[in-house]
Write an enzyme that holds these catalytic residues in place. Structure first.
Site, mmCIF file in Angstrom:
data_model
loop_
_atom_site.group_PDB
_atom_site.id
_atom_site.type_symbol
_atom_site.label_atom_id
_atom_site.label_comp_id
_atom_site.label_asym_id
_atom_site.label_seq_id
_atom_site.Cartn_x
_atom_site.Cartn_y
_atom_site.Cartn_z
ATOM 1 N N LYS A 11 0.845 -1.208 0.000
ATOM 2 C CA LYS A 11 0.000 0.000 0.000
ATOM 3 C C LYS A 11 0.871 1.246 0.000
ATOM 4 O O LYS A 11 2.050 1.202 0.384
ATOM 5 C CB LYS A 11 -0.937 0.039 1.221
ATOM 6 C CG LYS A 11 -0.237 0.109 2.592
ATOM 7 C CD LYS A 11 0.077 1.520 3.068
ATOM 8 C CE LYS A 11 0.846 1.503 4.394
ATOM 9 N NZ LYS A 11 1.665 2.635 4.678
ATOM 10 N N ASP A 137 -2.150 -1.645 10.666
ATOM 11 C CA ASP A 137 -2.436 -1.648 9.222
ATOM 12 C C ASP A 137 -3.085 -2.950 8.745
ATOM 13 O O ASP A 137 -3.514 -3.049 7.595
ATOM 14 C CB ASP A 137 -1.131 -1.461 8.419
ATOM 15 C CG ASP A 137 -0.698 0.003 8.344
ATOM 16 O OD1 ASP A 137 -1.528 0.883 8.664
ATOM 17 O OD2 ASP A 137 0.455 0.255 7.960
HETATM 18 P P1 ATP Z 1 4.487 -0.289 7.669
HETATM 19 O O1 ATP Z 1 4.176 0.493 6.429
HETATM 20 O O2 ATP Z 1 3.328 -1.103 8.169
HETATM 21 O O3 ATP Z 1 5.183 0.495 8.718
HETATM 22 P P2 ATP Z 1 6.935 -1.232 6.661
HETATM 23 O O4 ATP Z 1 6.888 -1.350 5.192
HETATM 24 O O5 ATP Z 1 7.513 0.037 7.194
HETATM 25 O O6 ATP Z 1 5.501 -1.431 7.226
HETATM 26 P P3 ATP Z 1 7.755 -3.933 6.982
HETATM 27 O O7 ATP Z 1 8.352 -4.216 5.658
HETATM 28 O O8 ATP Z 1 6.410 -4.458 7.252
HETATM 29 O O9 ATP Z 1 7.776 -2.375 7.286
HETATM 30 O O10 ATP Z 1 8.793 -4.485 8.060
HETATM 31 C C1 ATP Z 1 9.279 -3.813 9.153
HETATM 32 C C2 ATP Z 1 10.078 -4.799 9.991
HETATM 33 O O11 ATP Z 1 9.296 -5.941 10.321
HETATM 34 C C3 ATP Z 1 11.319 -5.320 9.263
HETATM 35 O O12 ATP Z 1 12.446 -4.881 9.936
HETATM 36 C C4 ATP Z 1 11.206 -6.837 9.279
HETATM 37 O O13 ATP Z 1 12.353 -7.502 9.780
HETATM 38 C C5 ATP Z 1 10.014 -7.158 10.159
HETATM 39 N N1 ATP Z 1 9.128 -8.155 9.515
HETATM 40 C C6 ATP Z 1 8.490 -9.137 10.117
HETATM 41 N N2 ATP Z 1 7.777 -9.871 9.271
HETATM 42 C C7 ATP Z 1 7.949 -9.347 8.057
HETATM 43 C C8 ATP Z 1 7.469 -9.678 6.753
HETATM 44 N N3 ATP Z 1 6.682 -10.732 6.536
HETATM 45 N N4 ATP Z 1 7.834 -8.895 5.729
HETATM 46 C C9 ATP Z 1 8.623 -7.817 5.944
HETATM 47 N N5 ATP Z 1 9.124 -7.472 7.142
HETATM 48 C C10 ATP Z 1 8.797 -8.218 8.198
#
Ligand code: ATP
Length: 288
Positions: A11, A137
């Site tokens: 998203k 989220d």
């Molecule tokens: P958001 O927009 O919800 O803040 P994000 O894109 O900033 O998400 P994610 O990619 O969801 O962040 O990941 C943040 C942290 O969560 C990473 O450091 C990762 O190690 C951990 N994590 C746990 N499970 C997952 C997964 N399935 N995919 C990605 N990261 C994950």
């Protein structure tokens, strides 16, 4: 059913406002979420022995309880007292720690997949109610599309999808912790708030220009100060013809909205040439 395939879409937030910090530490938000055409693939298979096994092609990611996929699976398997096990294979494409809800979307896809695989009988609402325990989220990621998201992210109102456009999504090679960004946000000091109601109205009128004019994300006040490359990417996208460009979520990913596909391609090439971002996608909104 023995095997289920699910897609987990990324998203962006075309508008993100934070209204206040609640006494319990959560932030009350008002944002417009939009699914984009970048996705992870998940395959869920029943196993005869108990337990949750996760395999992924991305070596950066944990495959234990630190992965939201395992926590989502554990939550549902315990609730339904499932004695069998599950093997989940993740093909990762969504940039990590990027502000694109990759982890939340994987967790949501896991919940949808397990619900089908074990015939759990949950409604979307049930999955959203359970999912919010793991991340704000996740309720949105269960359904996706274009949504106004309020409360801590659990109050969702569907909106019309924006008119078709070309998106350039660029993630610089830095990882931003969502906790750091919210922890350093001073809501009471914010001078500008994006016009989320105006953006919702522009969406209902199919007015892409009106949407682009109102793009804003209060979390930029924290992340851009720390990482000026975000502003450089935004500026380059605008110079290359973007109707507007914005950081998504807590960053550092930036997206630019283009009406012309050639300009979008050229902007992506320029981004690569200037080595501003390690991961660059030319994509579009995804209608669920
Ligand atoms: P958001 O927009 O919800 O803040 P994000 O894109 O900033 O998400 P994610 O990619 O969801 O962040 O990941 C943040 C942290 O969560 C990473 O450091 C990762 O190690 C951990 N994590 C746990 N499970 C997952 C997964 N399935 N995919 C990605 N990261 C994950």
């Amino acid at each position: 059913m023995q095997r289920v395939e699910e897609r987990a879409y990324a998203k962006i937030n075309i508008g993100l406002d934070v209204l206040r910090r609640r006494p319990d530490g959560y932030h009350e938000v008002k944002m417009i979420m939009q699914t984009v055409d970048i996705c992870d693939d998940l395959v869920l298979e029943r196993t005869s022995g108990p337990g949750i096994q996760l395999k992924t092609d991305n070596v950066q990611l944990p495959t234990n309880r630190d992965n939201l996929i395992c926590r989502a699976a554990e939550l549902l398997m315990e609730e339904k007292k499932i004695a069998e096990g599950v093997k989940i294979t993740l093909t990762k494409r969504i940039p990590i720690a990027a502000g694109m809800a990759g982890g939340s979307s994987d967790a949501a896809a896991t919940m949808r997949g397990l619900n089908a695989l074990f015939d759990m009988g949950y409604s979307e609402k049930d999955l959203q109610r359970l999912g919010v325990k793991l991340g704000a989220d996740i309720p949105y990621c269960i359904v996706g599309g274009t949504m106004l998201s309020e409360g801590i992210g659990e109050i969702l109102t569907p909106l019309p999808a924006p008119p078709k456009a070309h998106l350039v999504v660029a993630k610089p090679d830095i990882n931003v912790s969502t906790a750091f960004v919210y922890g350093n946000l001073h809501v009471e000091r914010l001078k500008d708030h994006p016009d989320i109601d105006g953006m919702a109205k522009a969406l209902s009128q199919g007015d892409l220009q009106g949407v682009c004019e109102r793009m804003g994300n209060v979390l930029e006040t924290v992340t851009v100060k720390e990482y000026p490359v975000i502003d450089q990417i935004k500026n380059l996208m605008r110079e290359m013809g973007a109707a507007n460009a914005l950081m998504s979520g807590s960053g550092p990913t930036v997206f630019g909205i283009f009406t012309d596909s050639k300009q979008a391609q050229a902007a992506a090439a320029a981004m690569e040439e200037h080595a501003l971002a390690g991961q660059i996608f030319v994509t579009g909104f995804y209608a669920v």
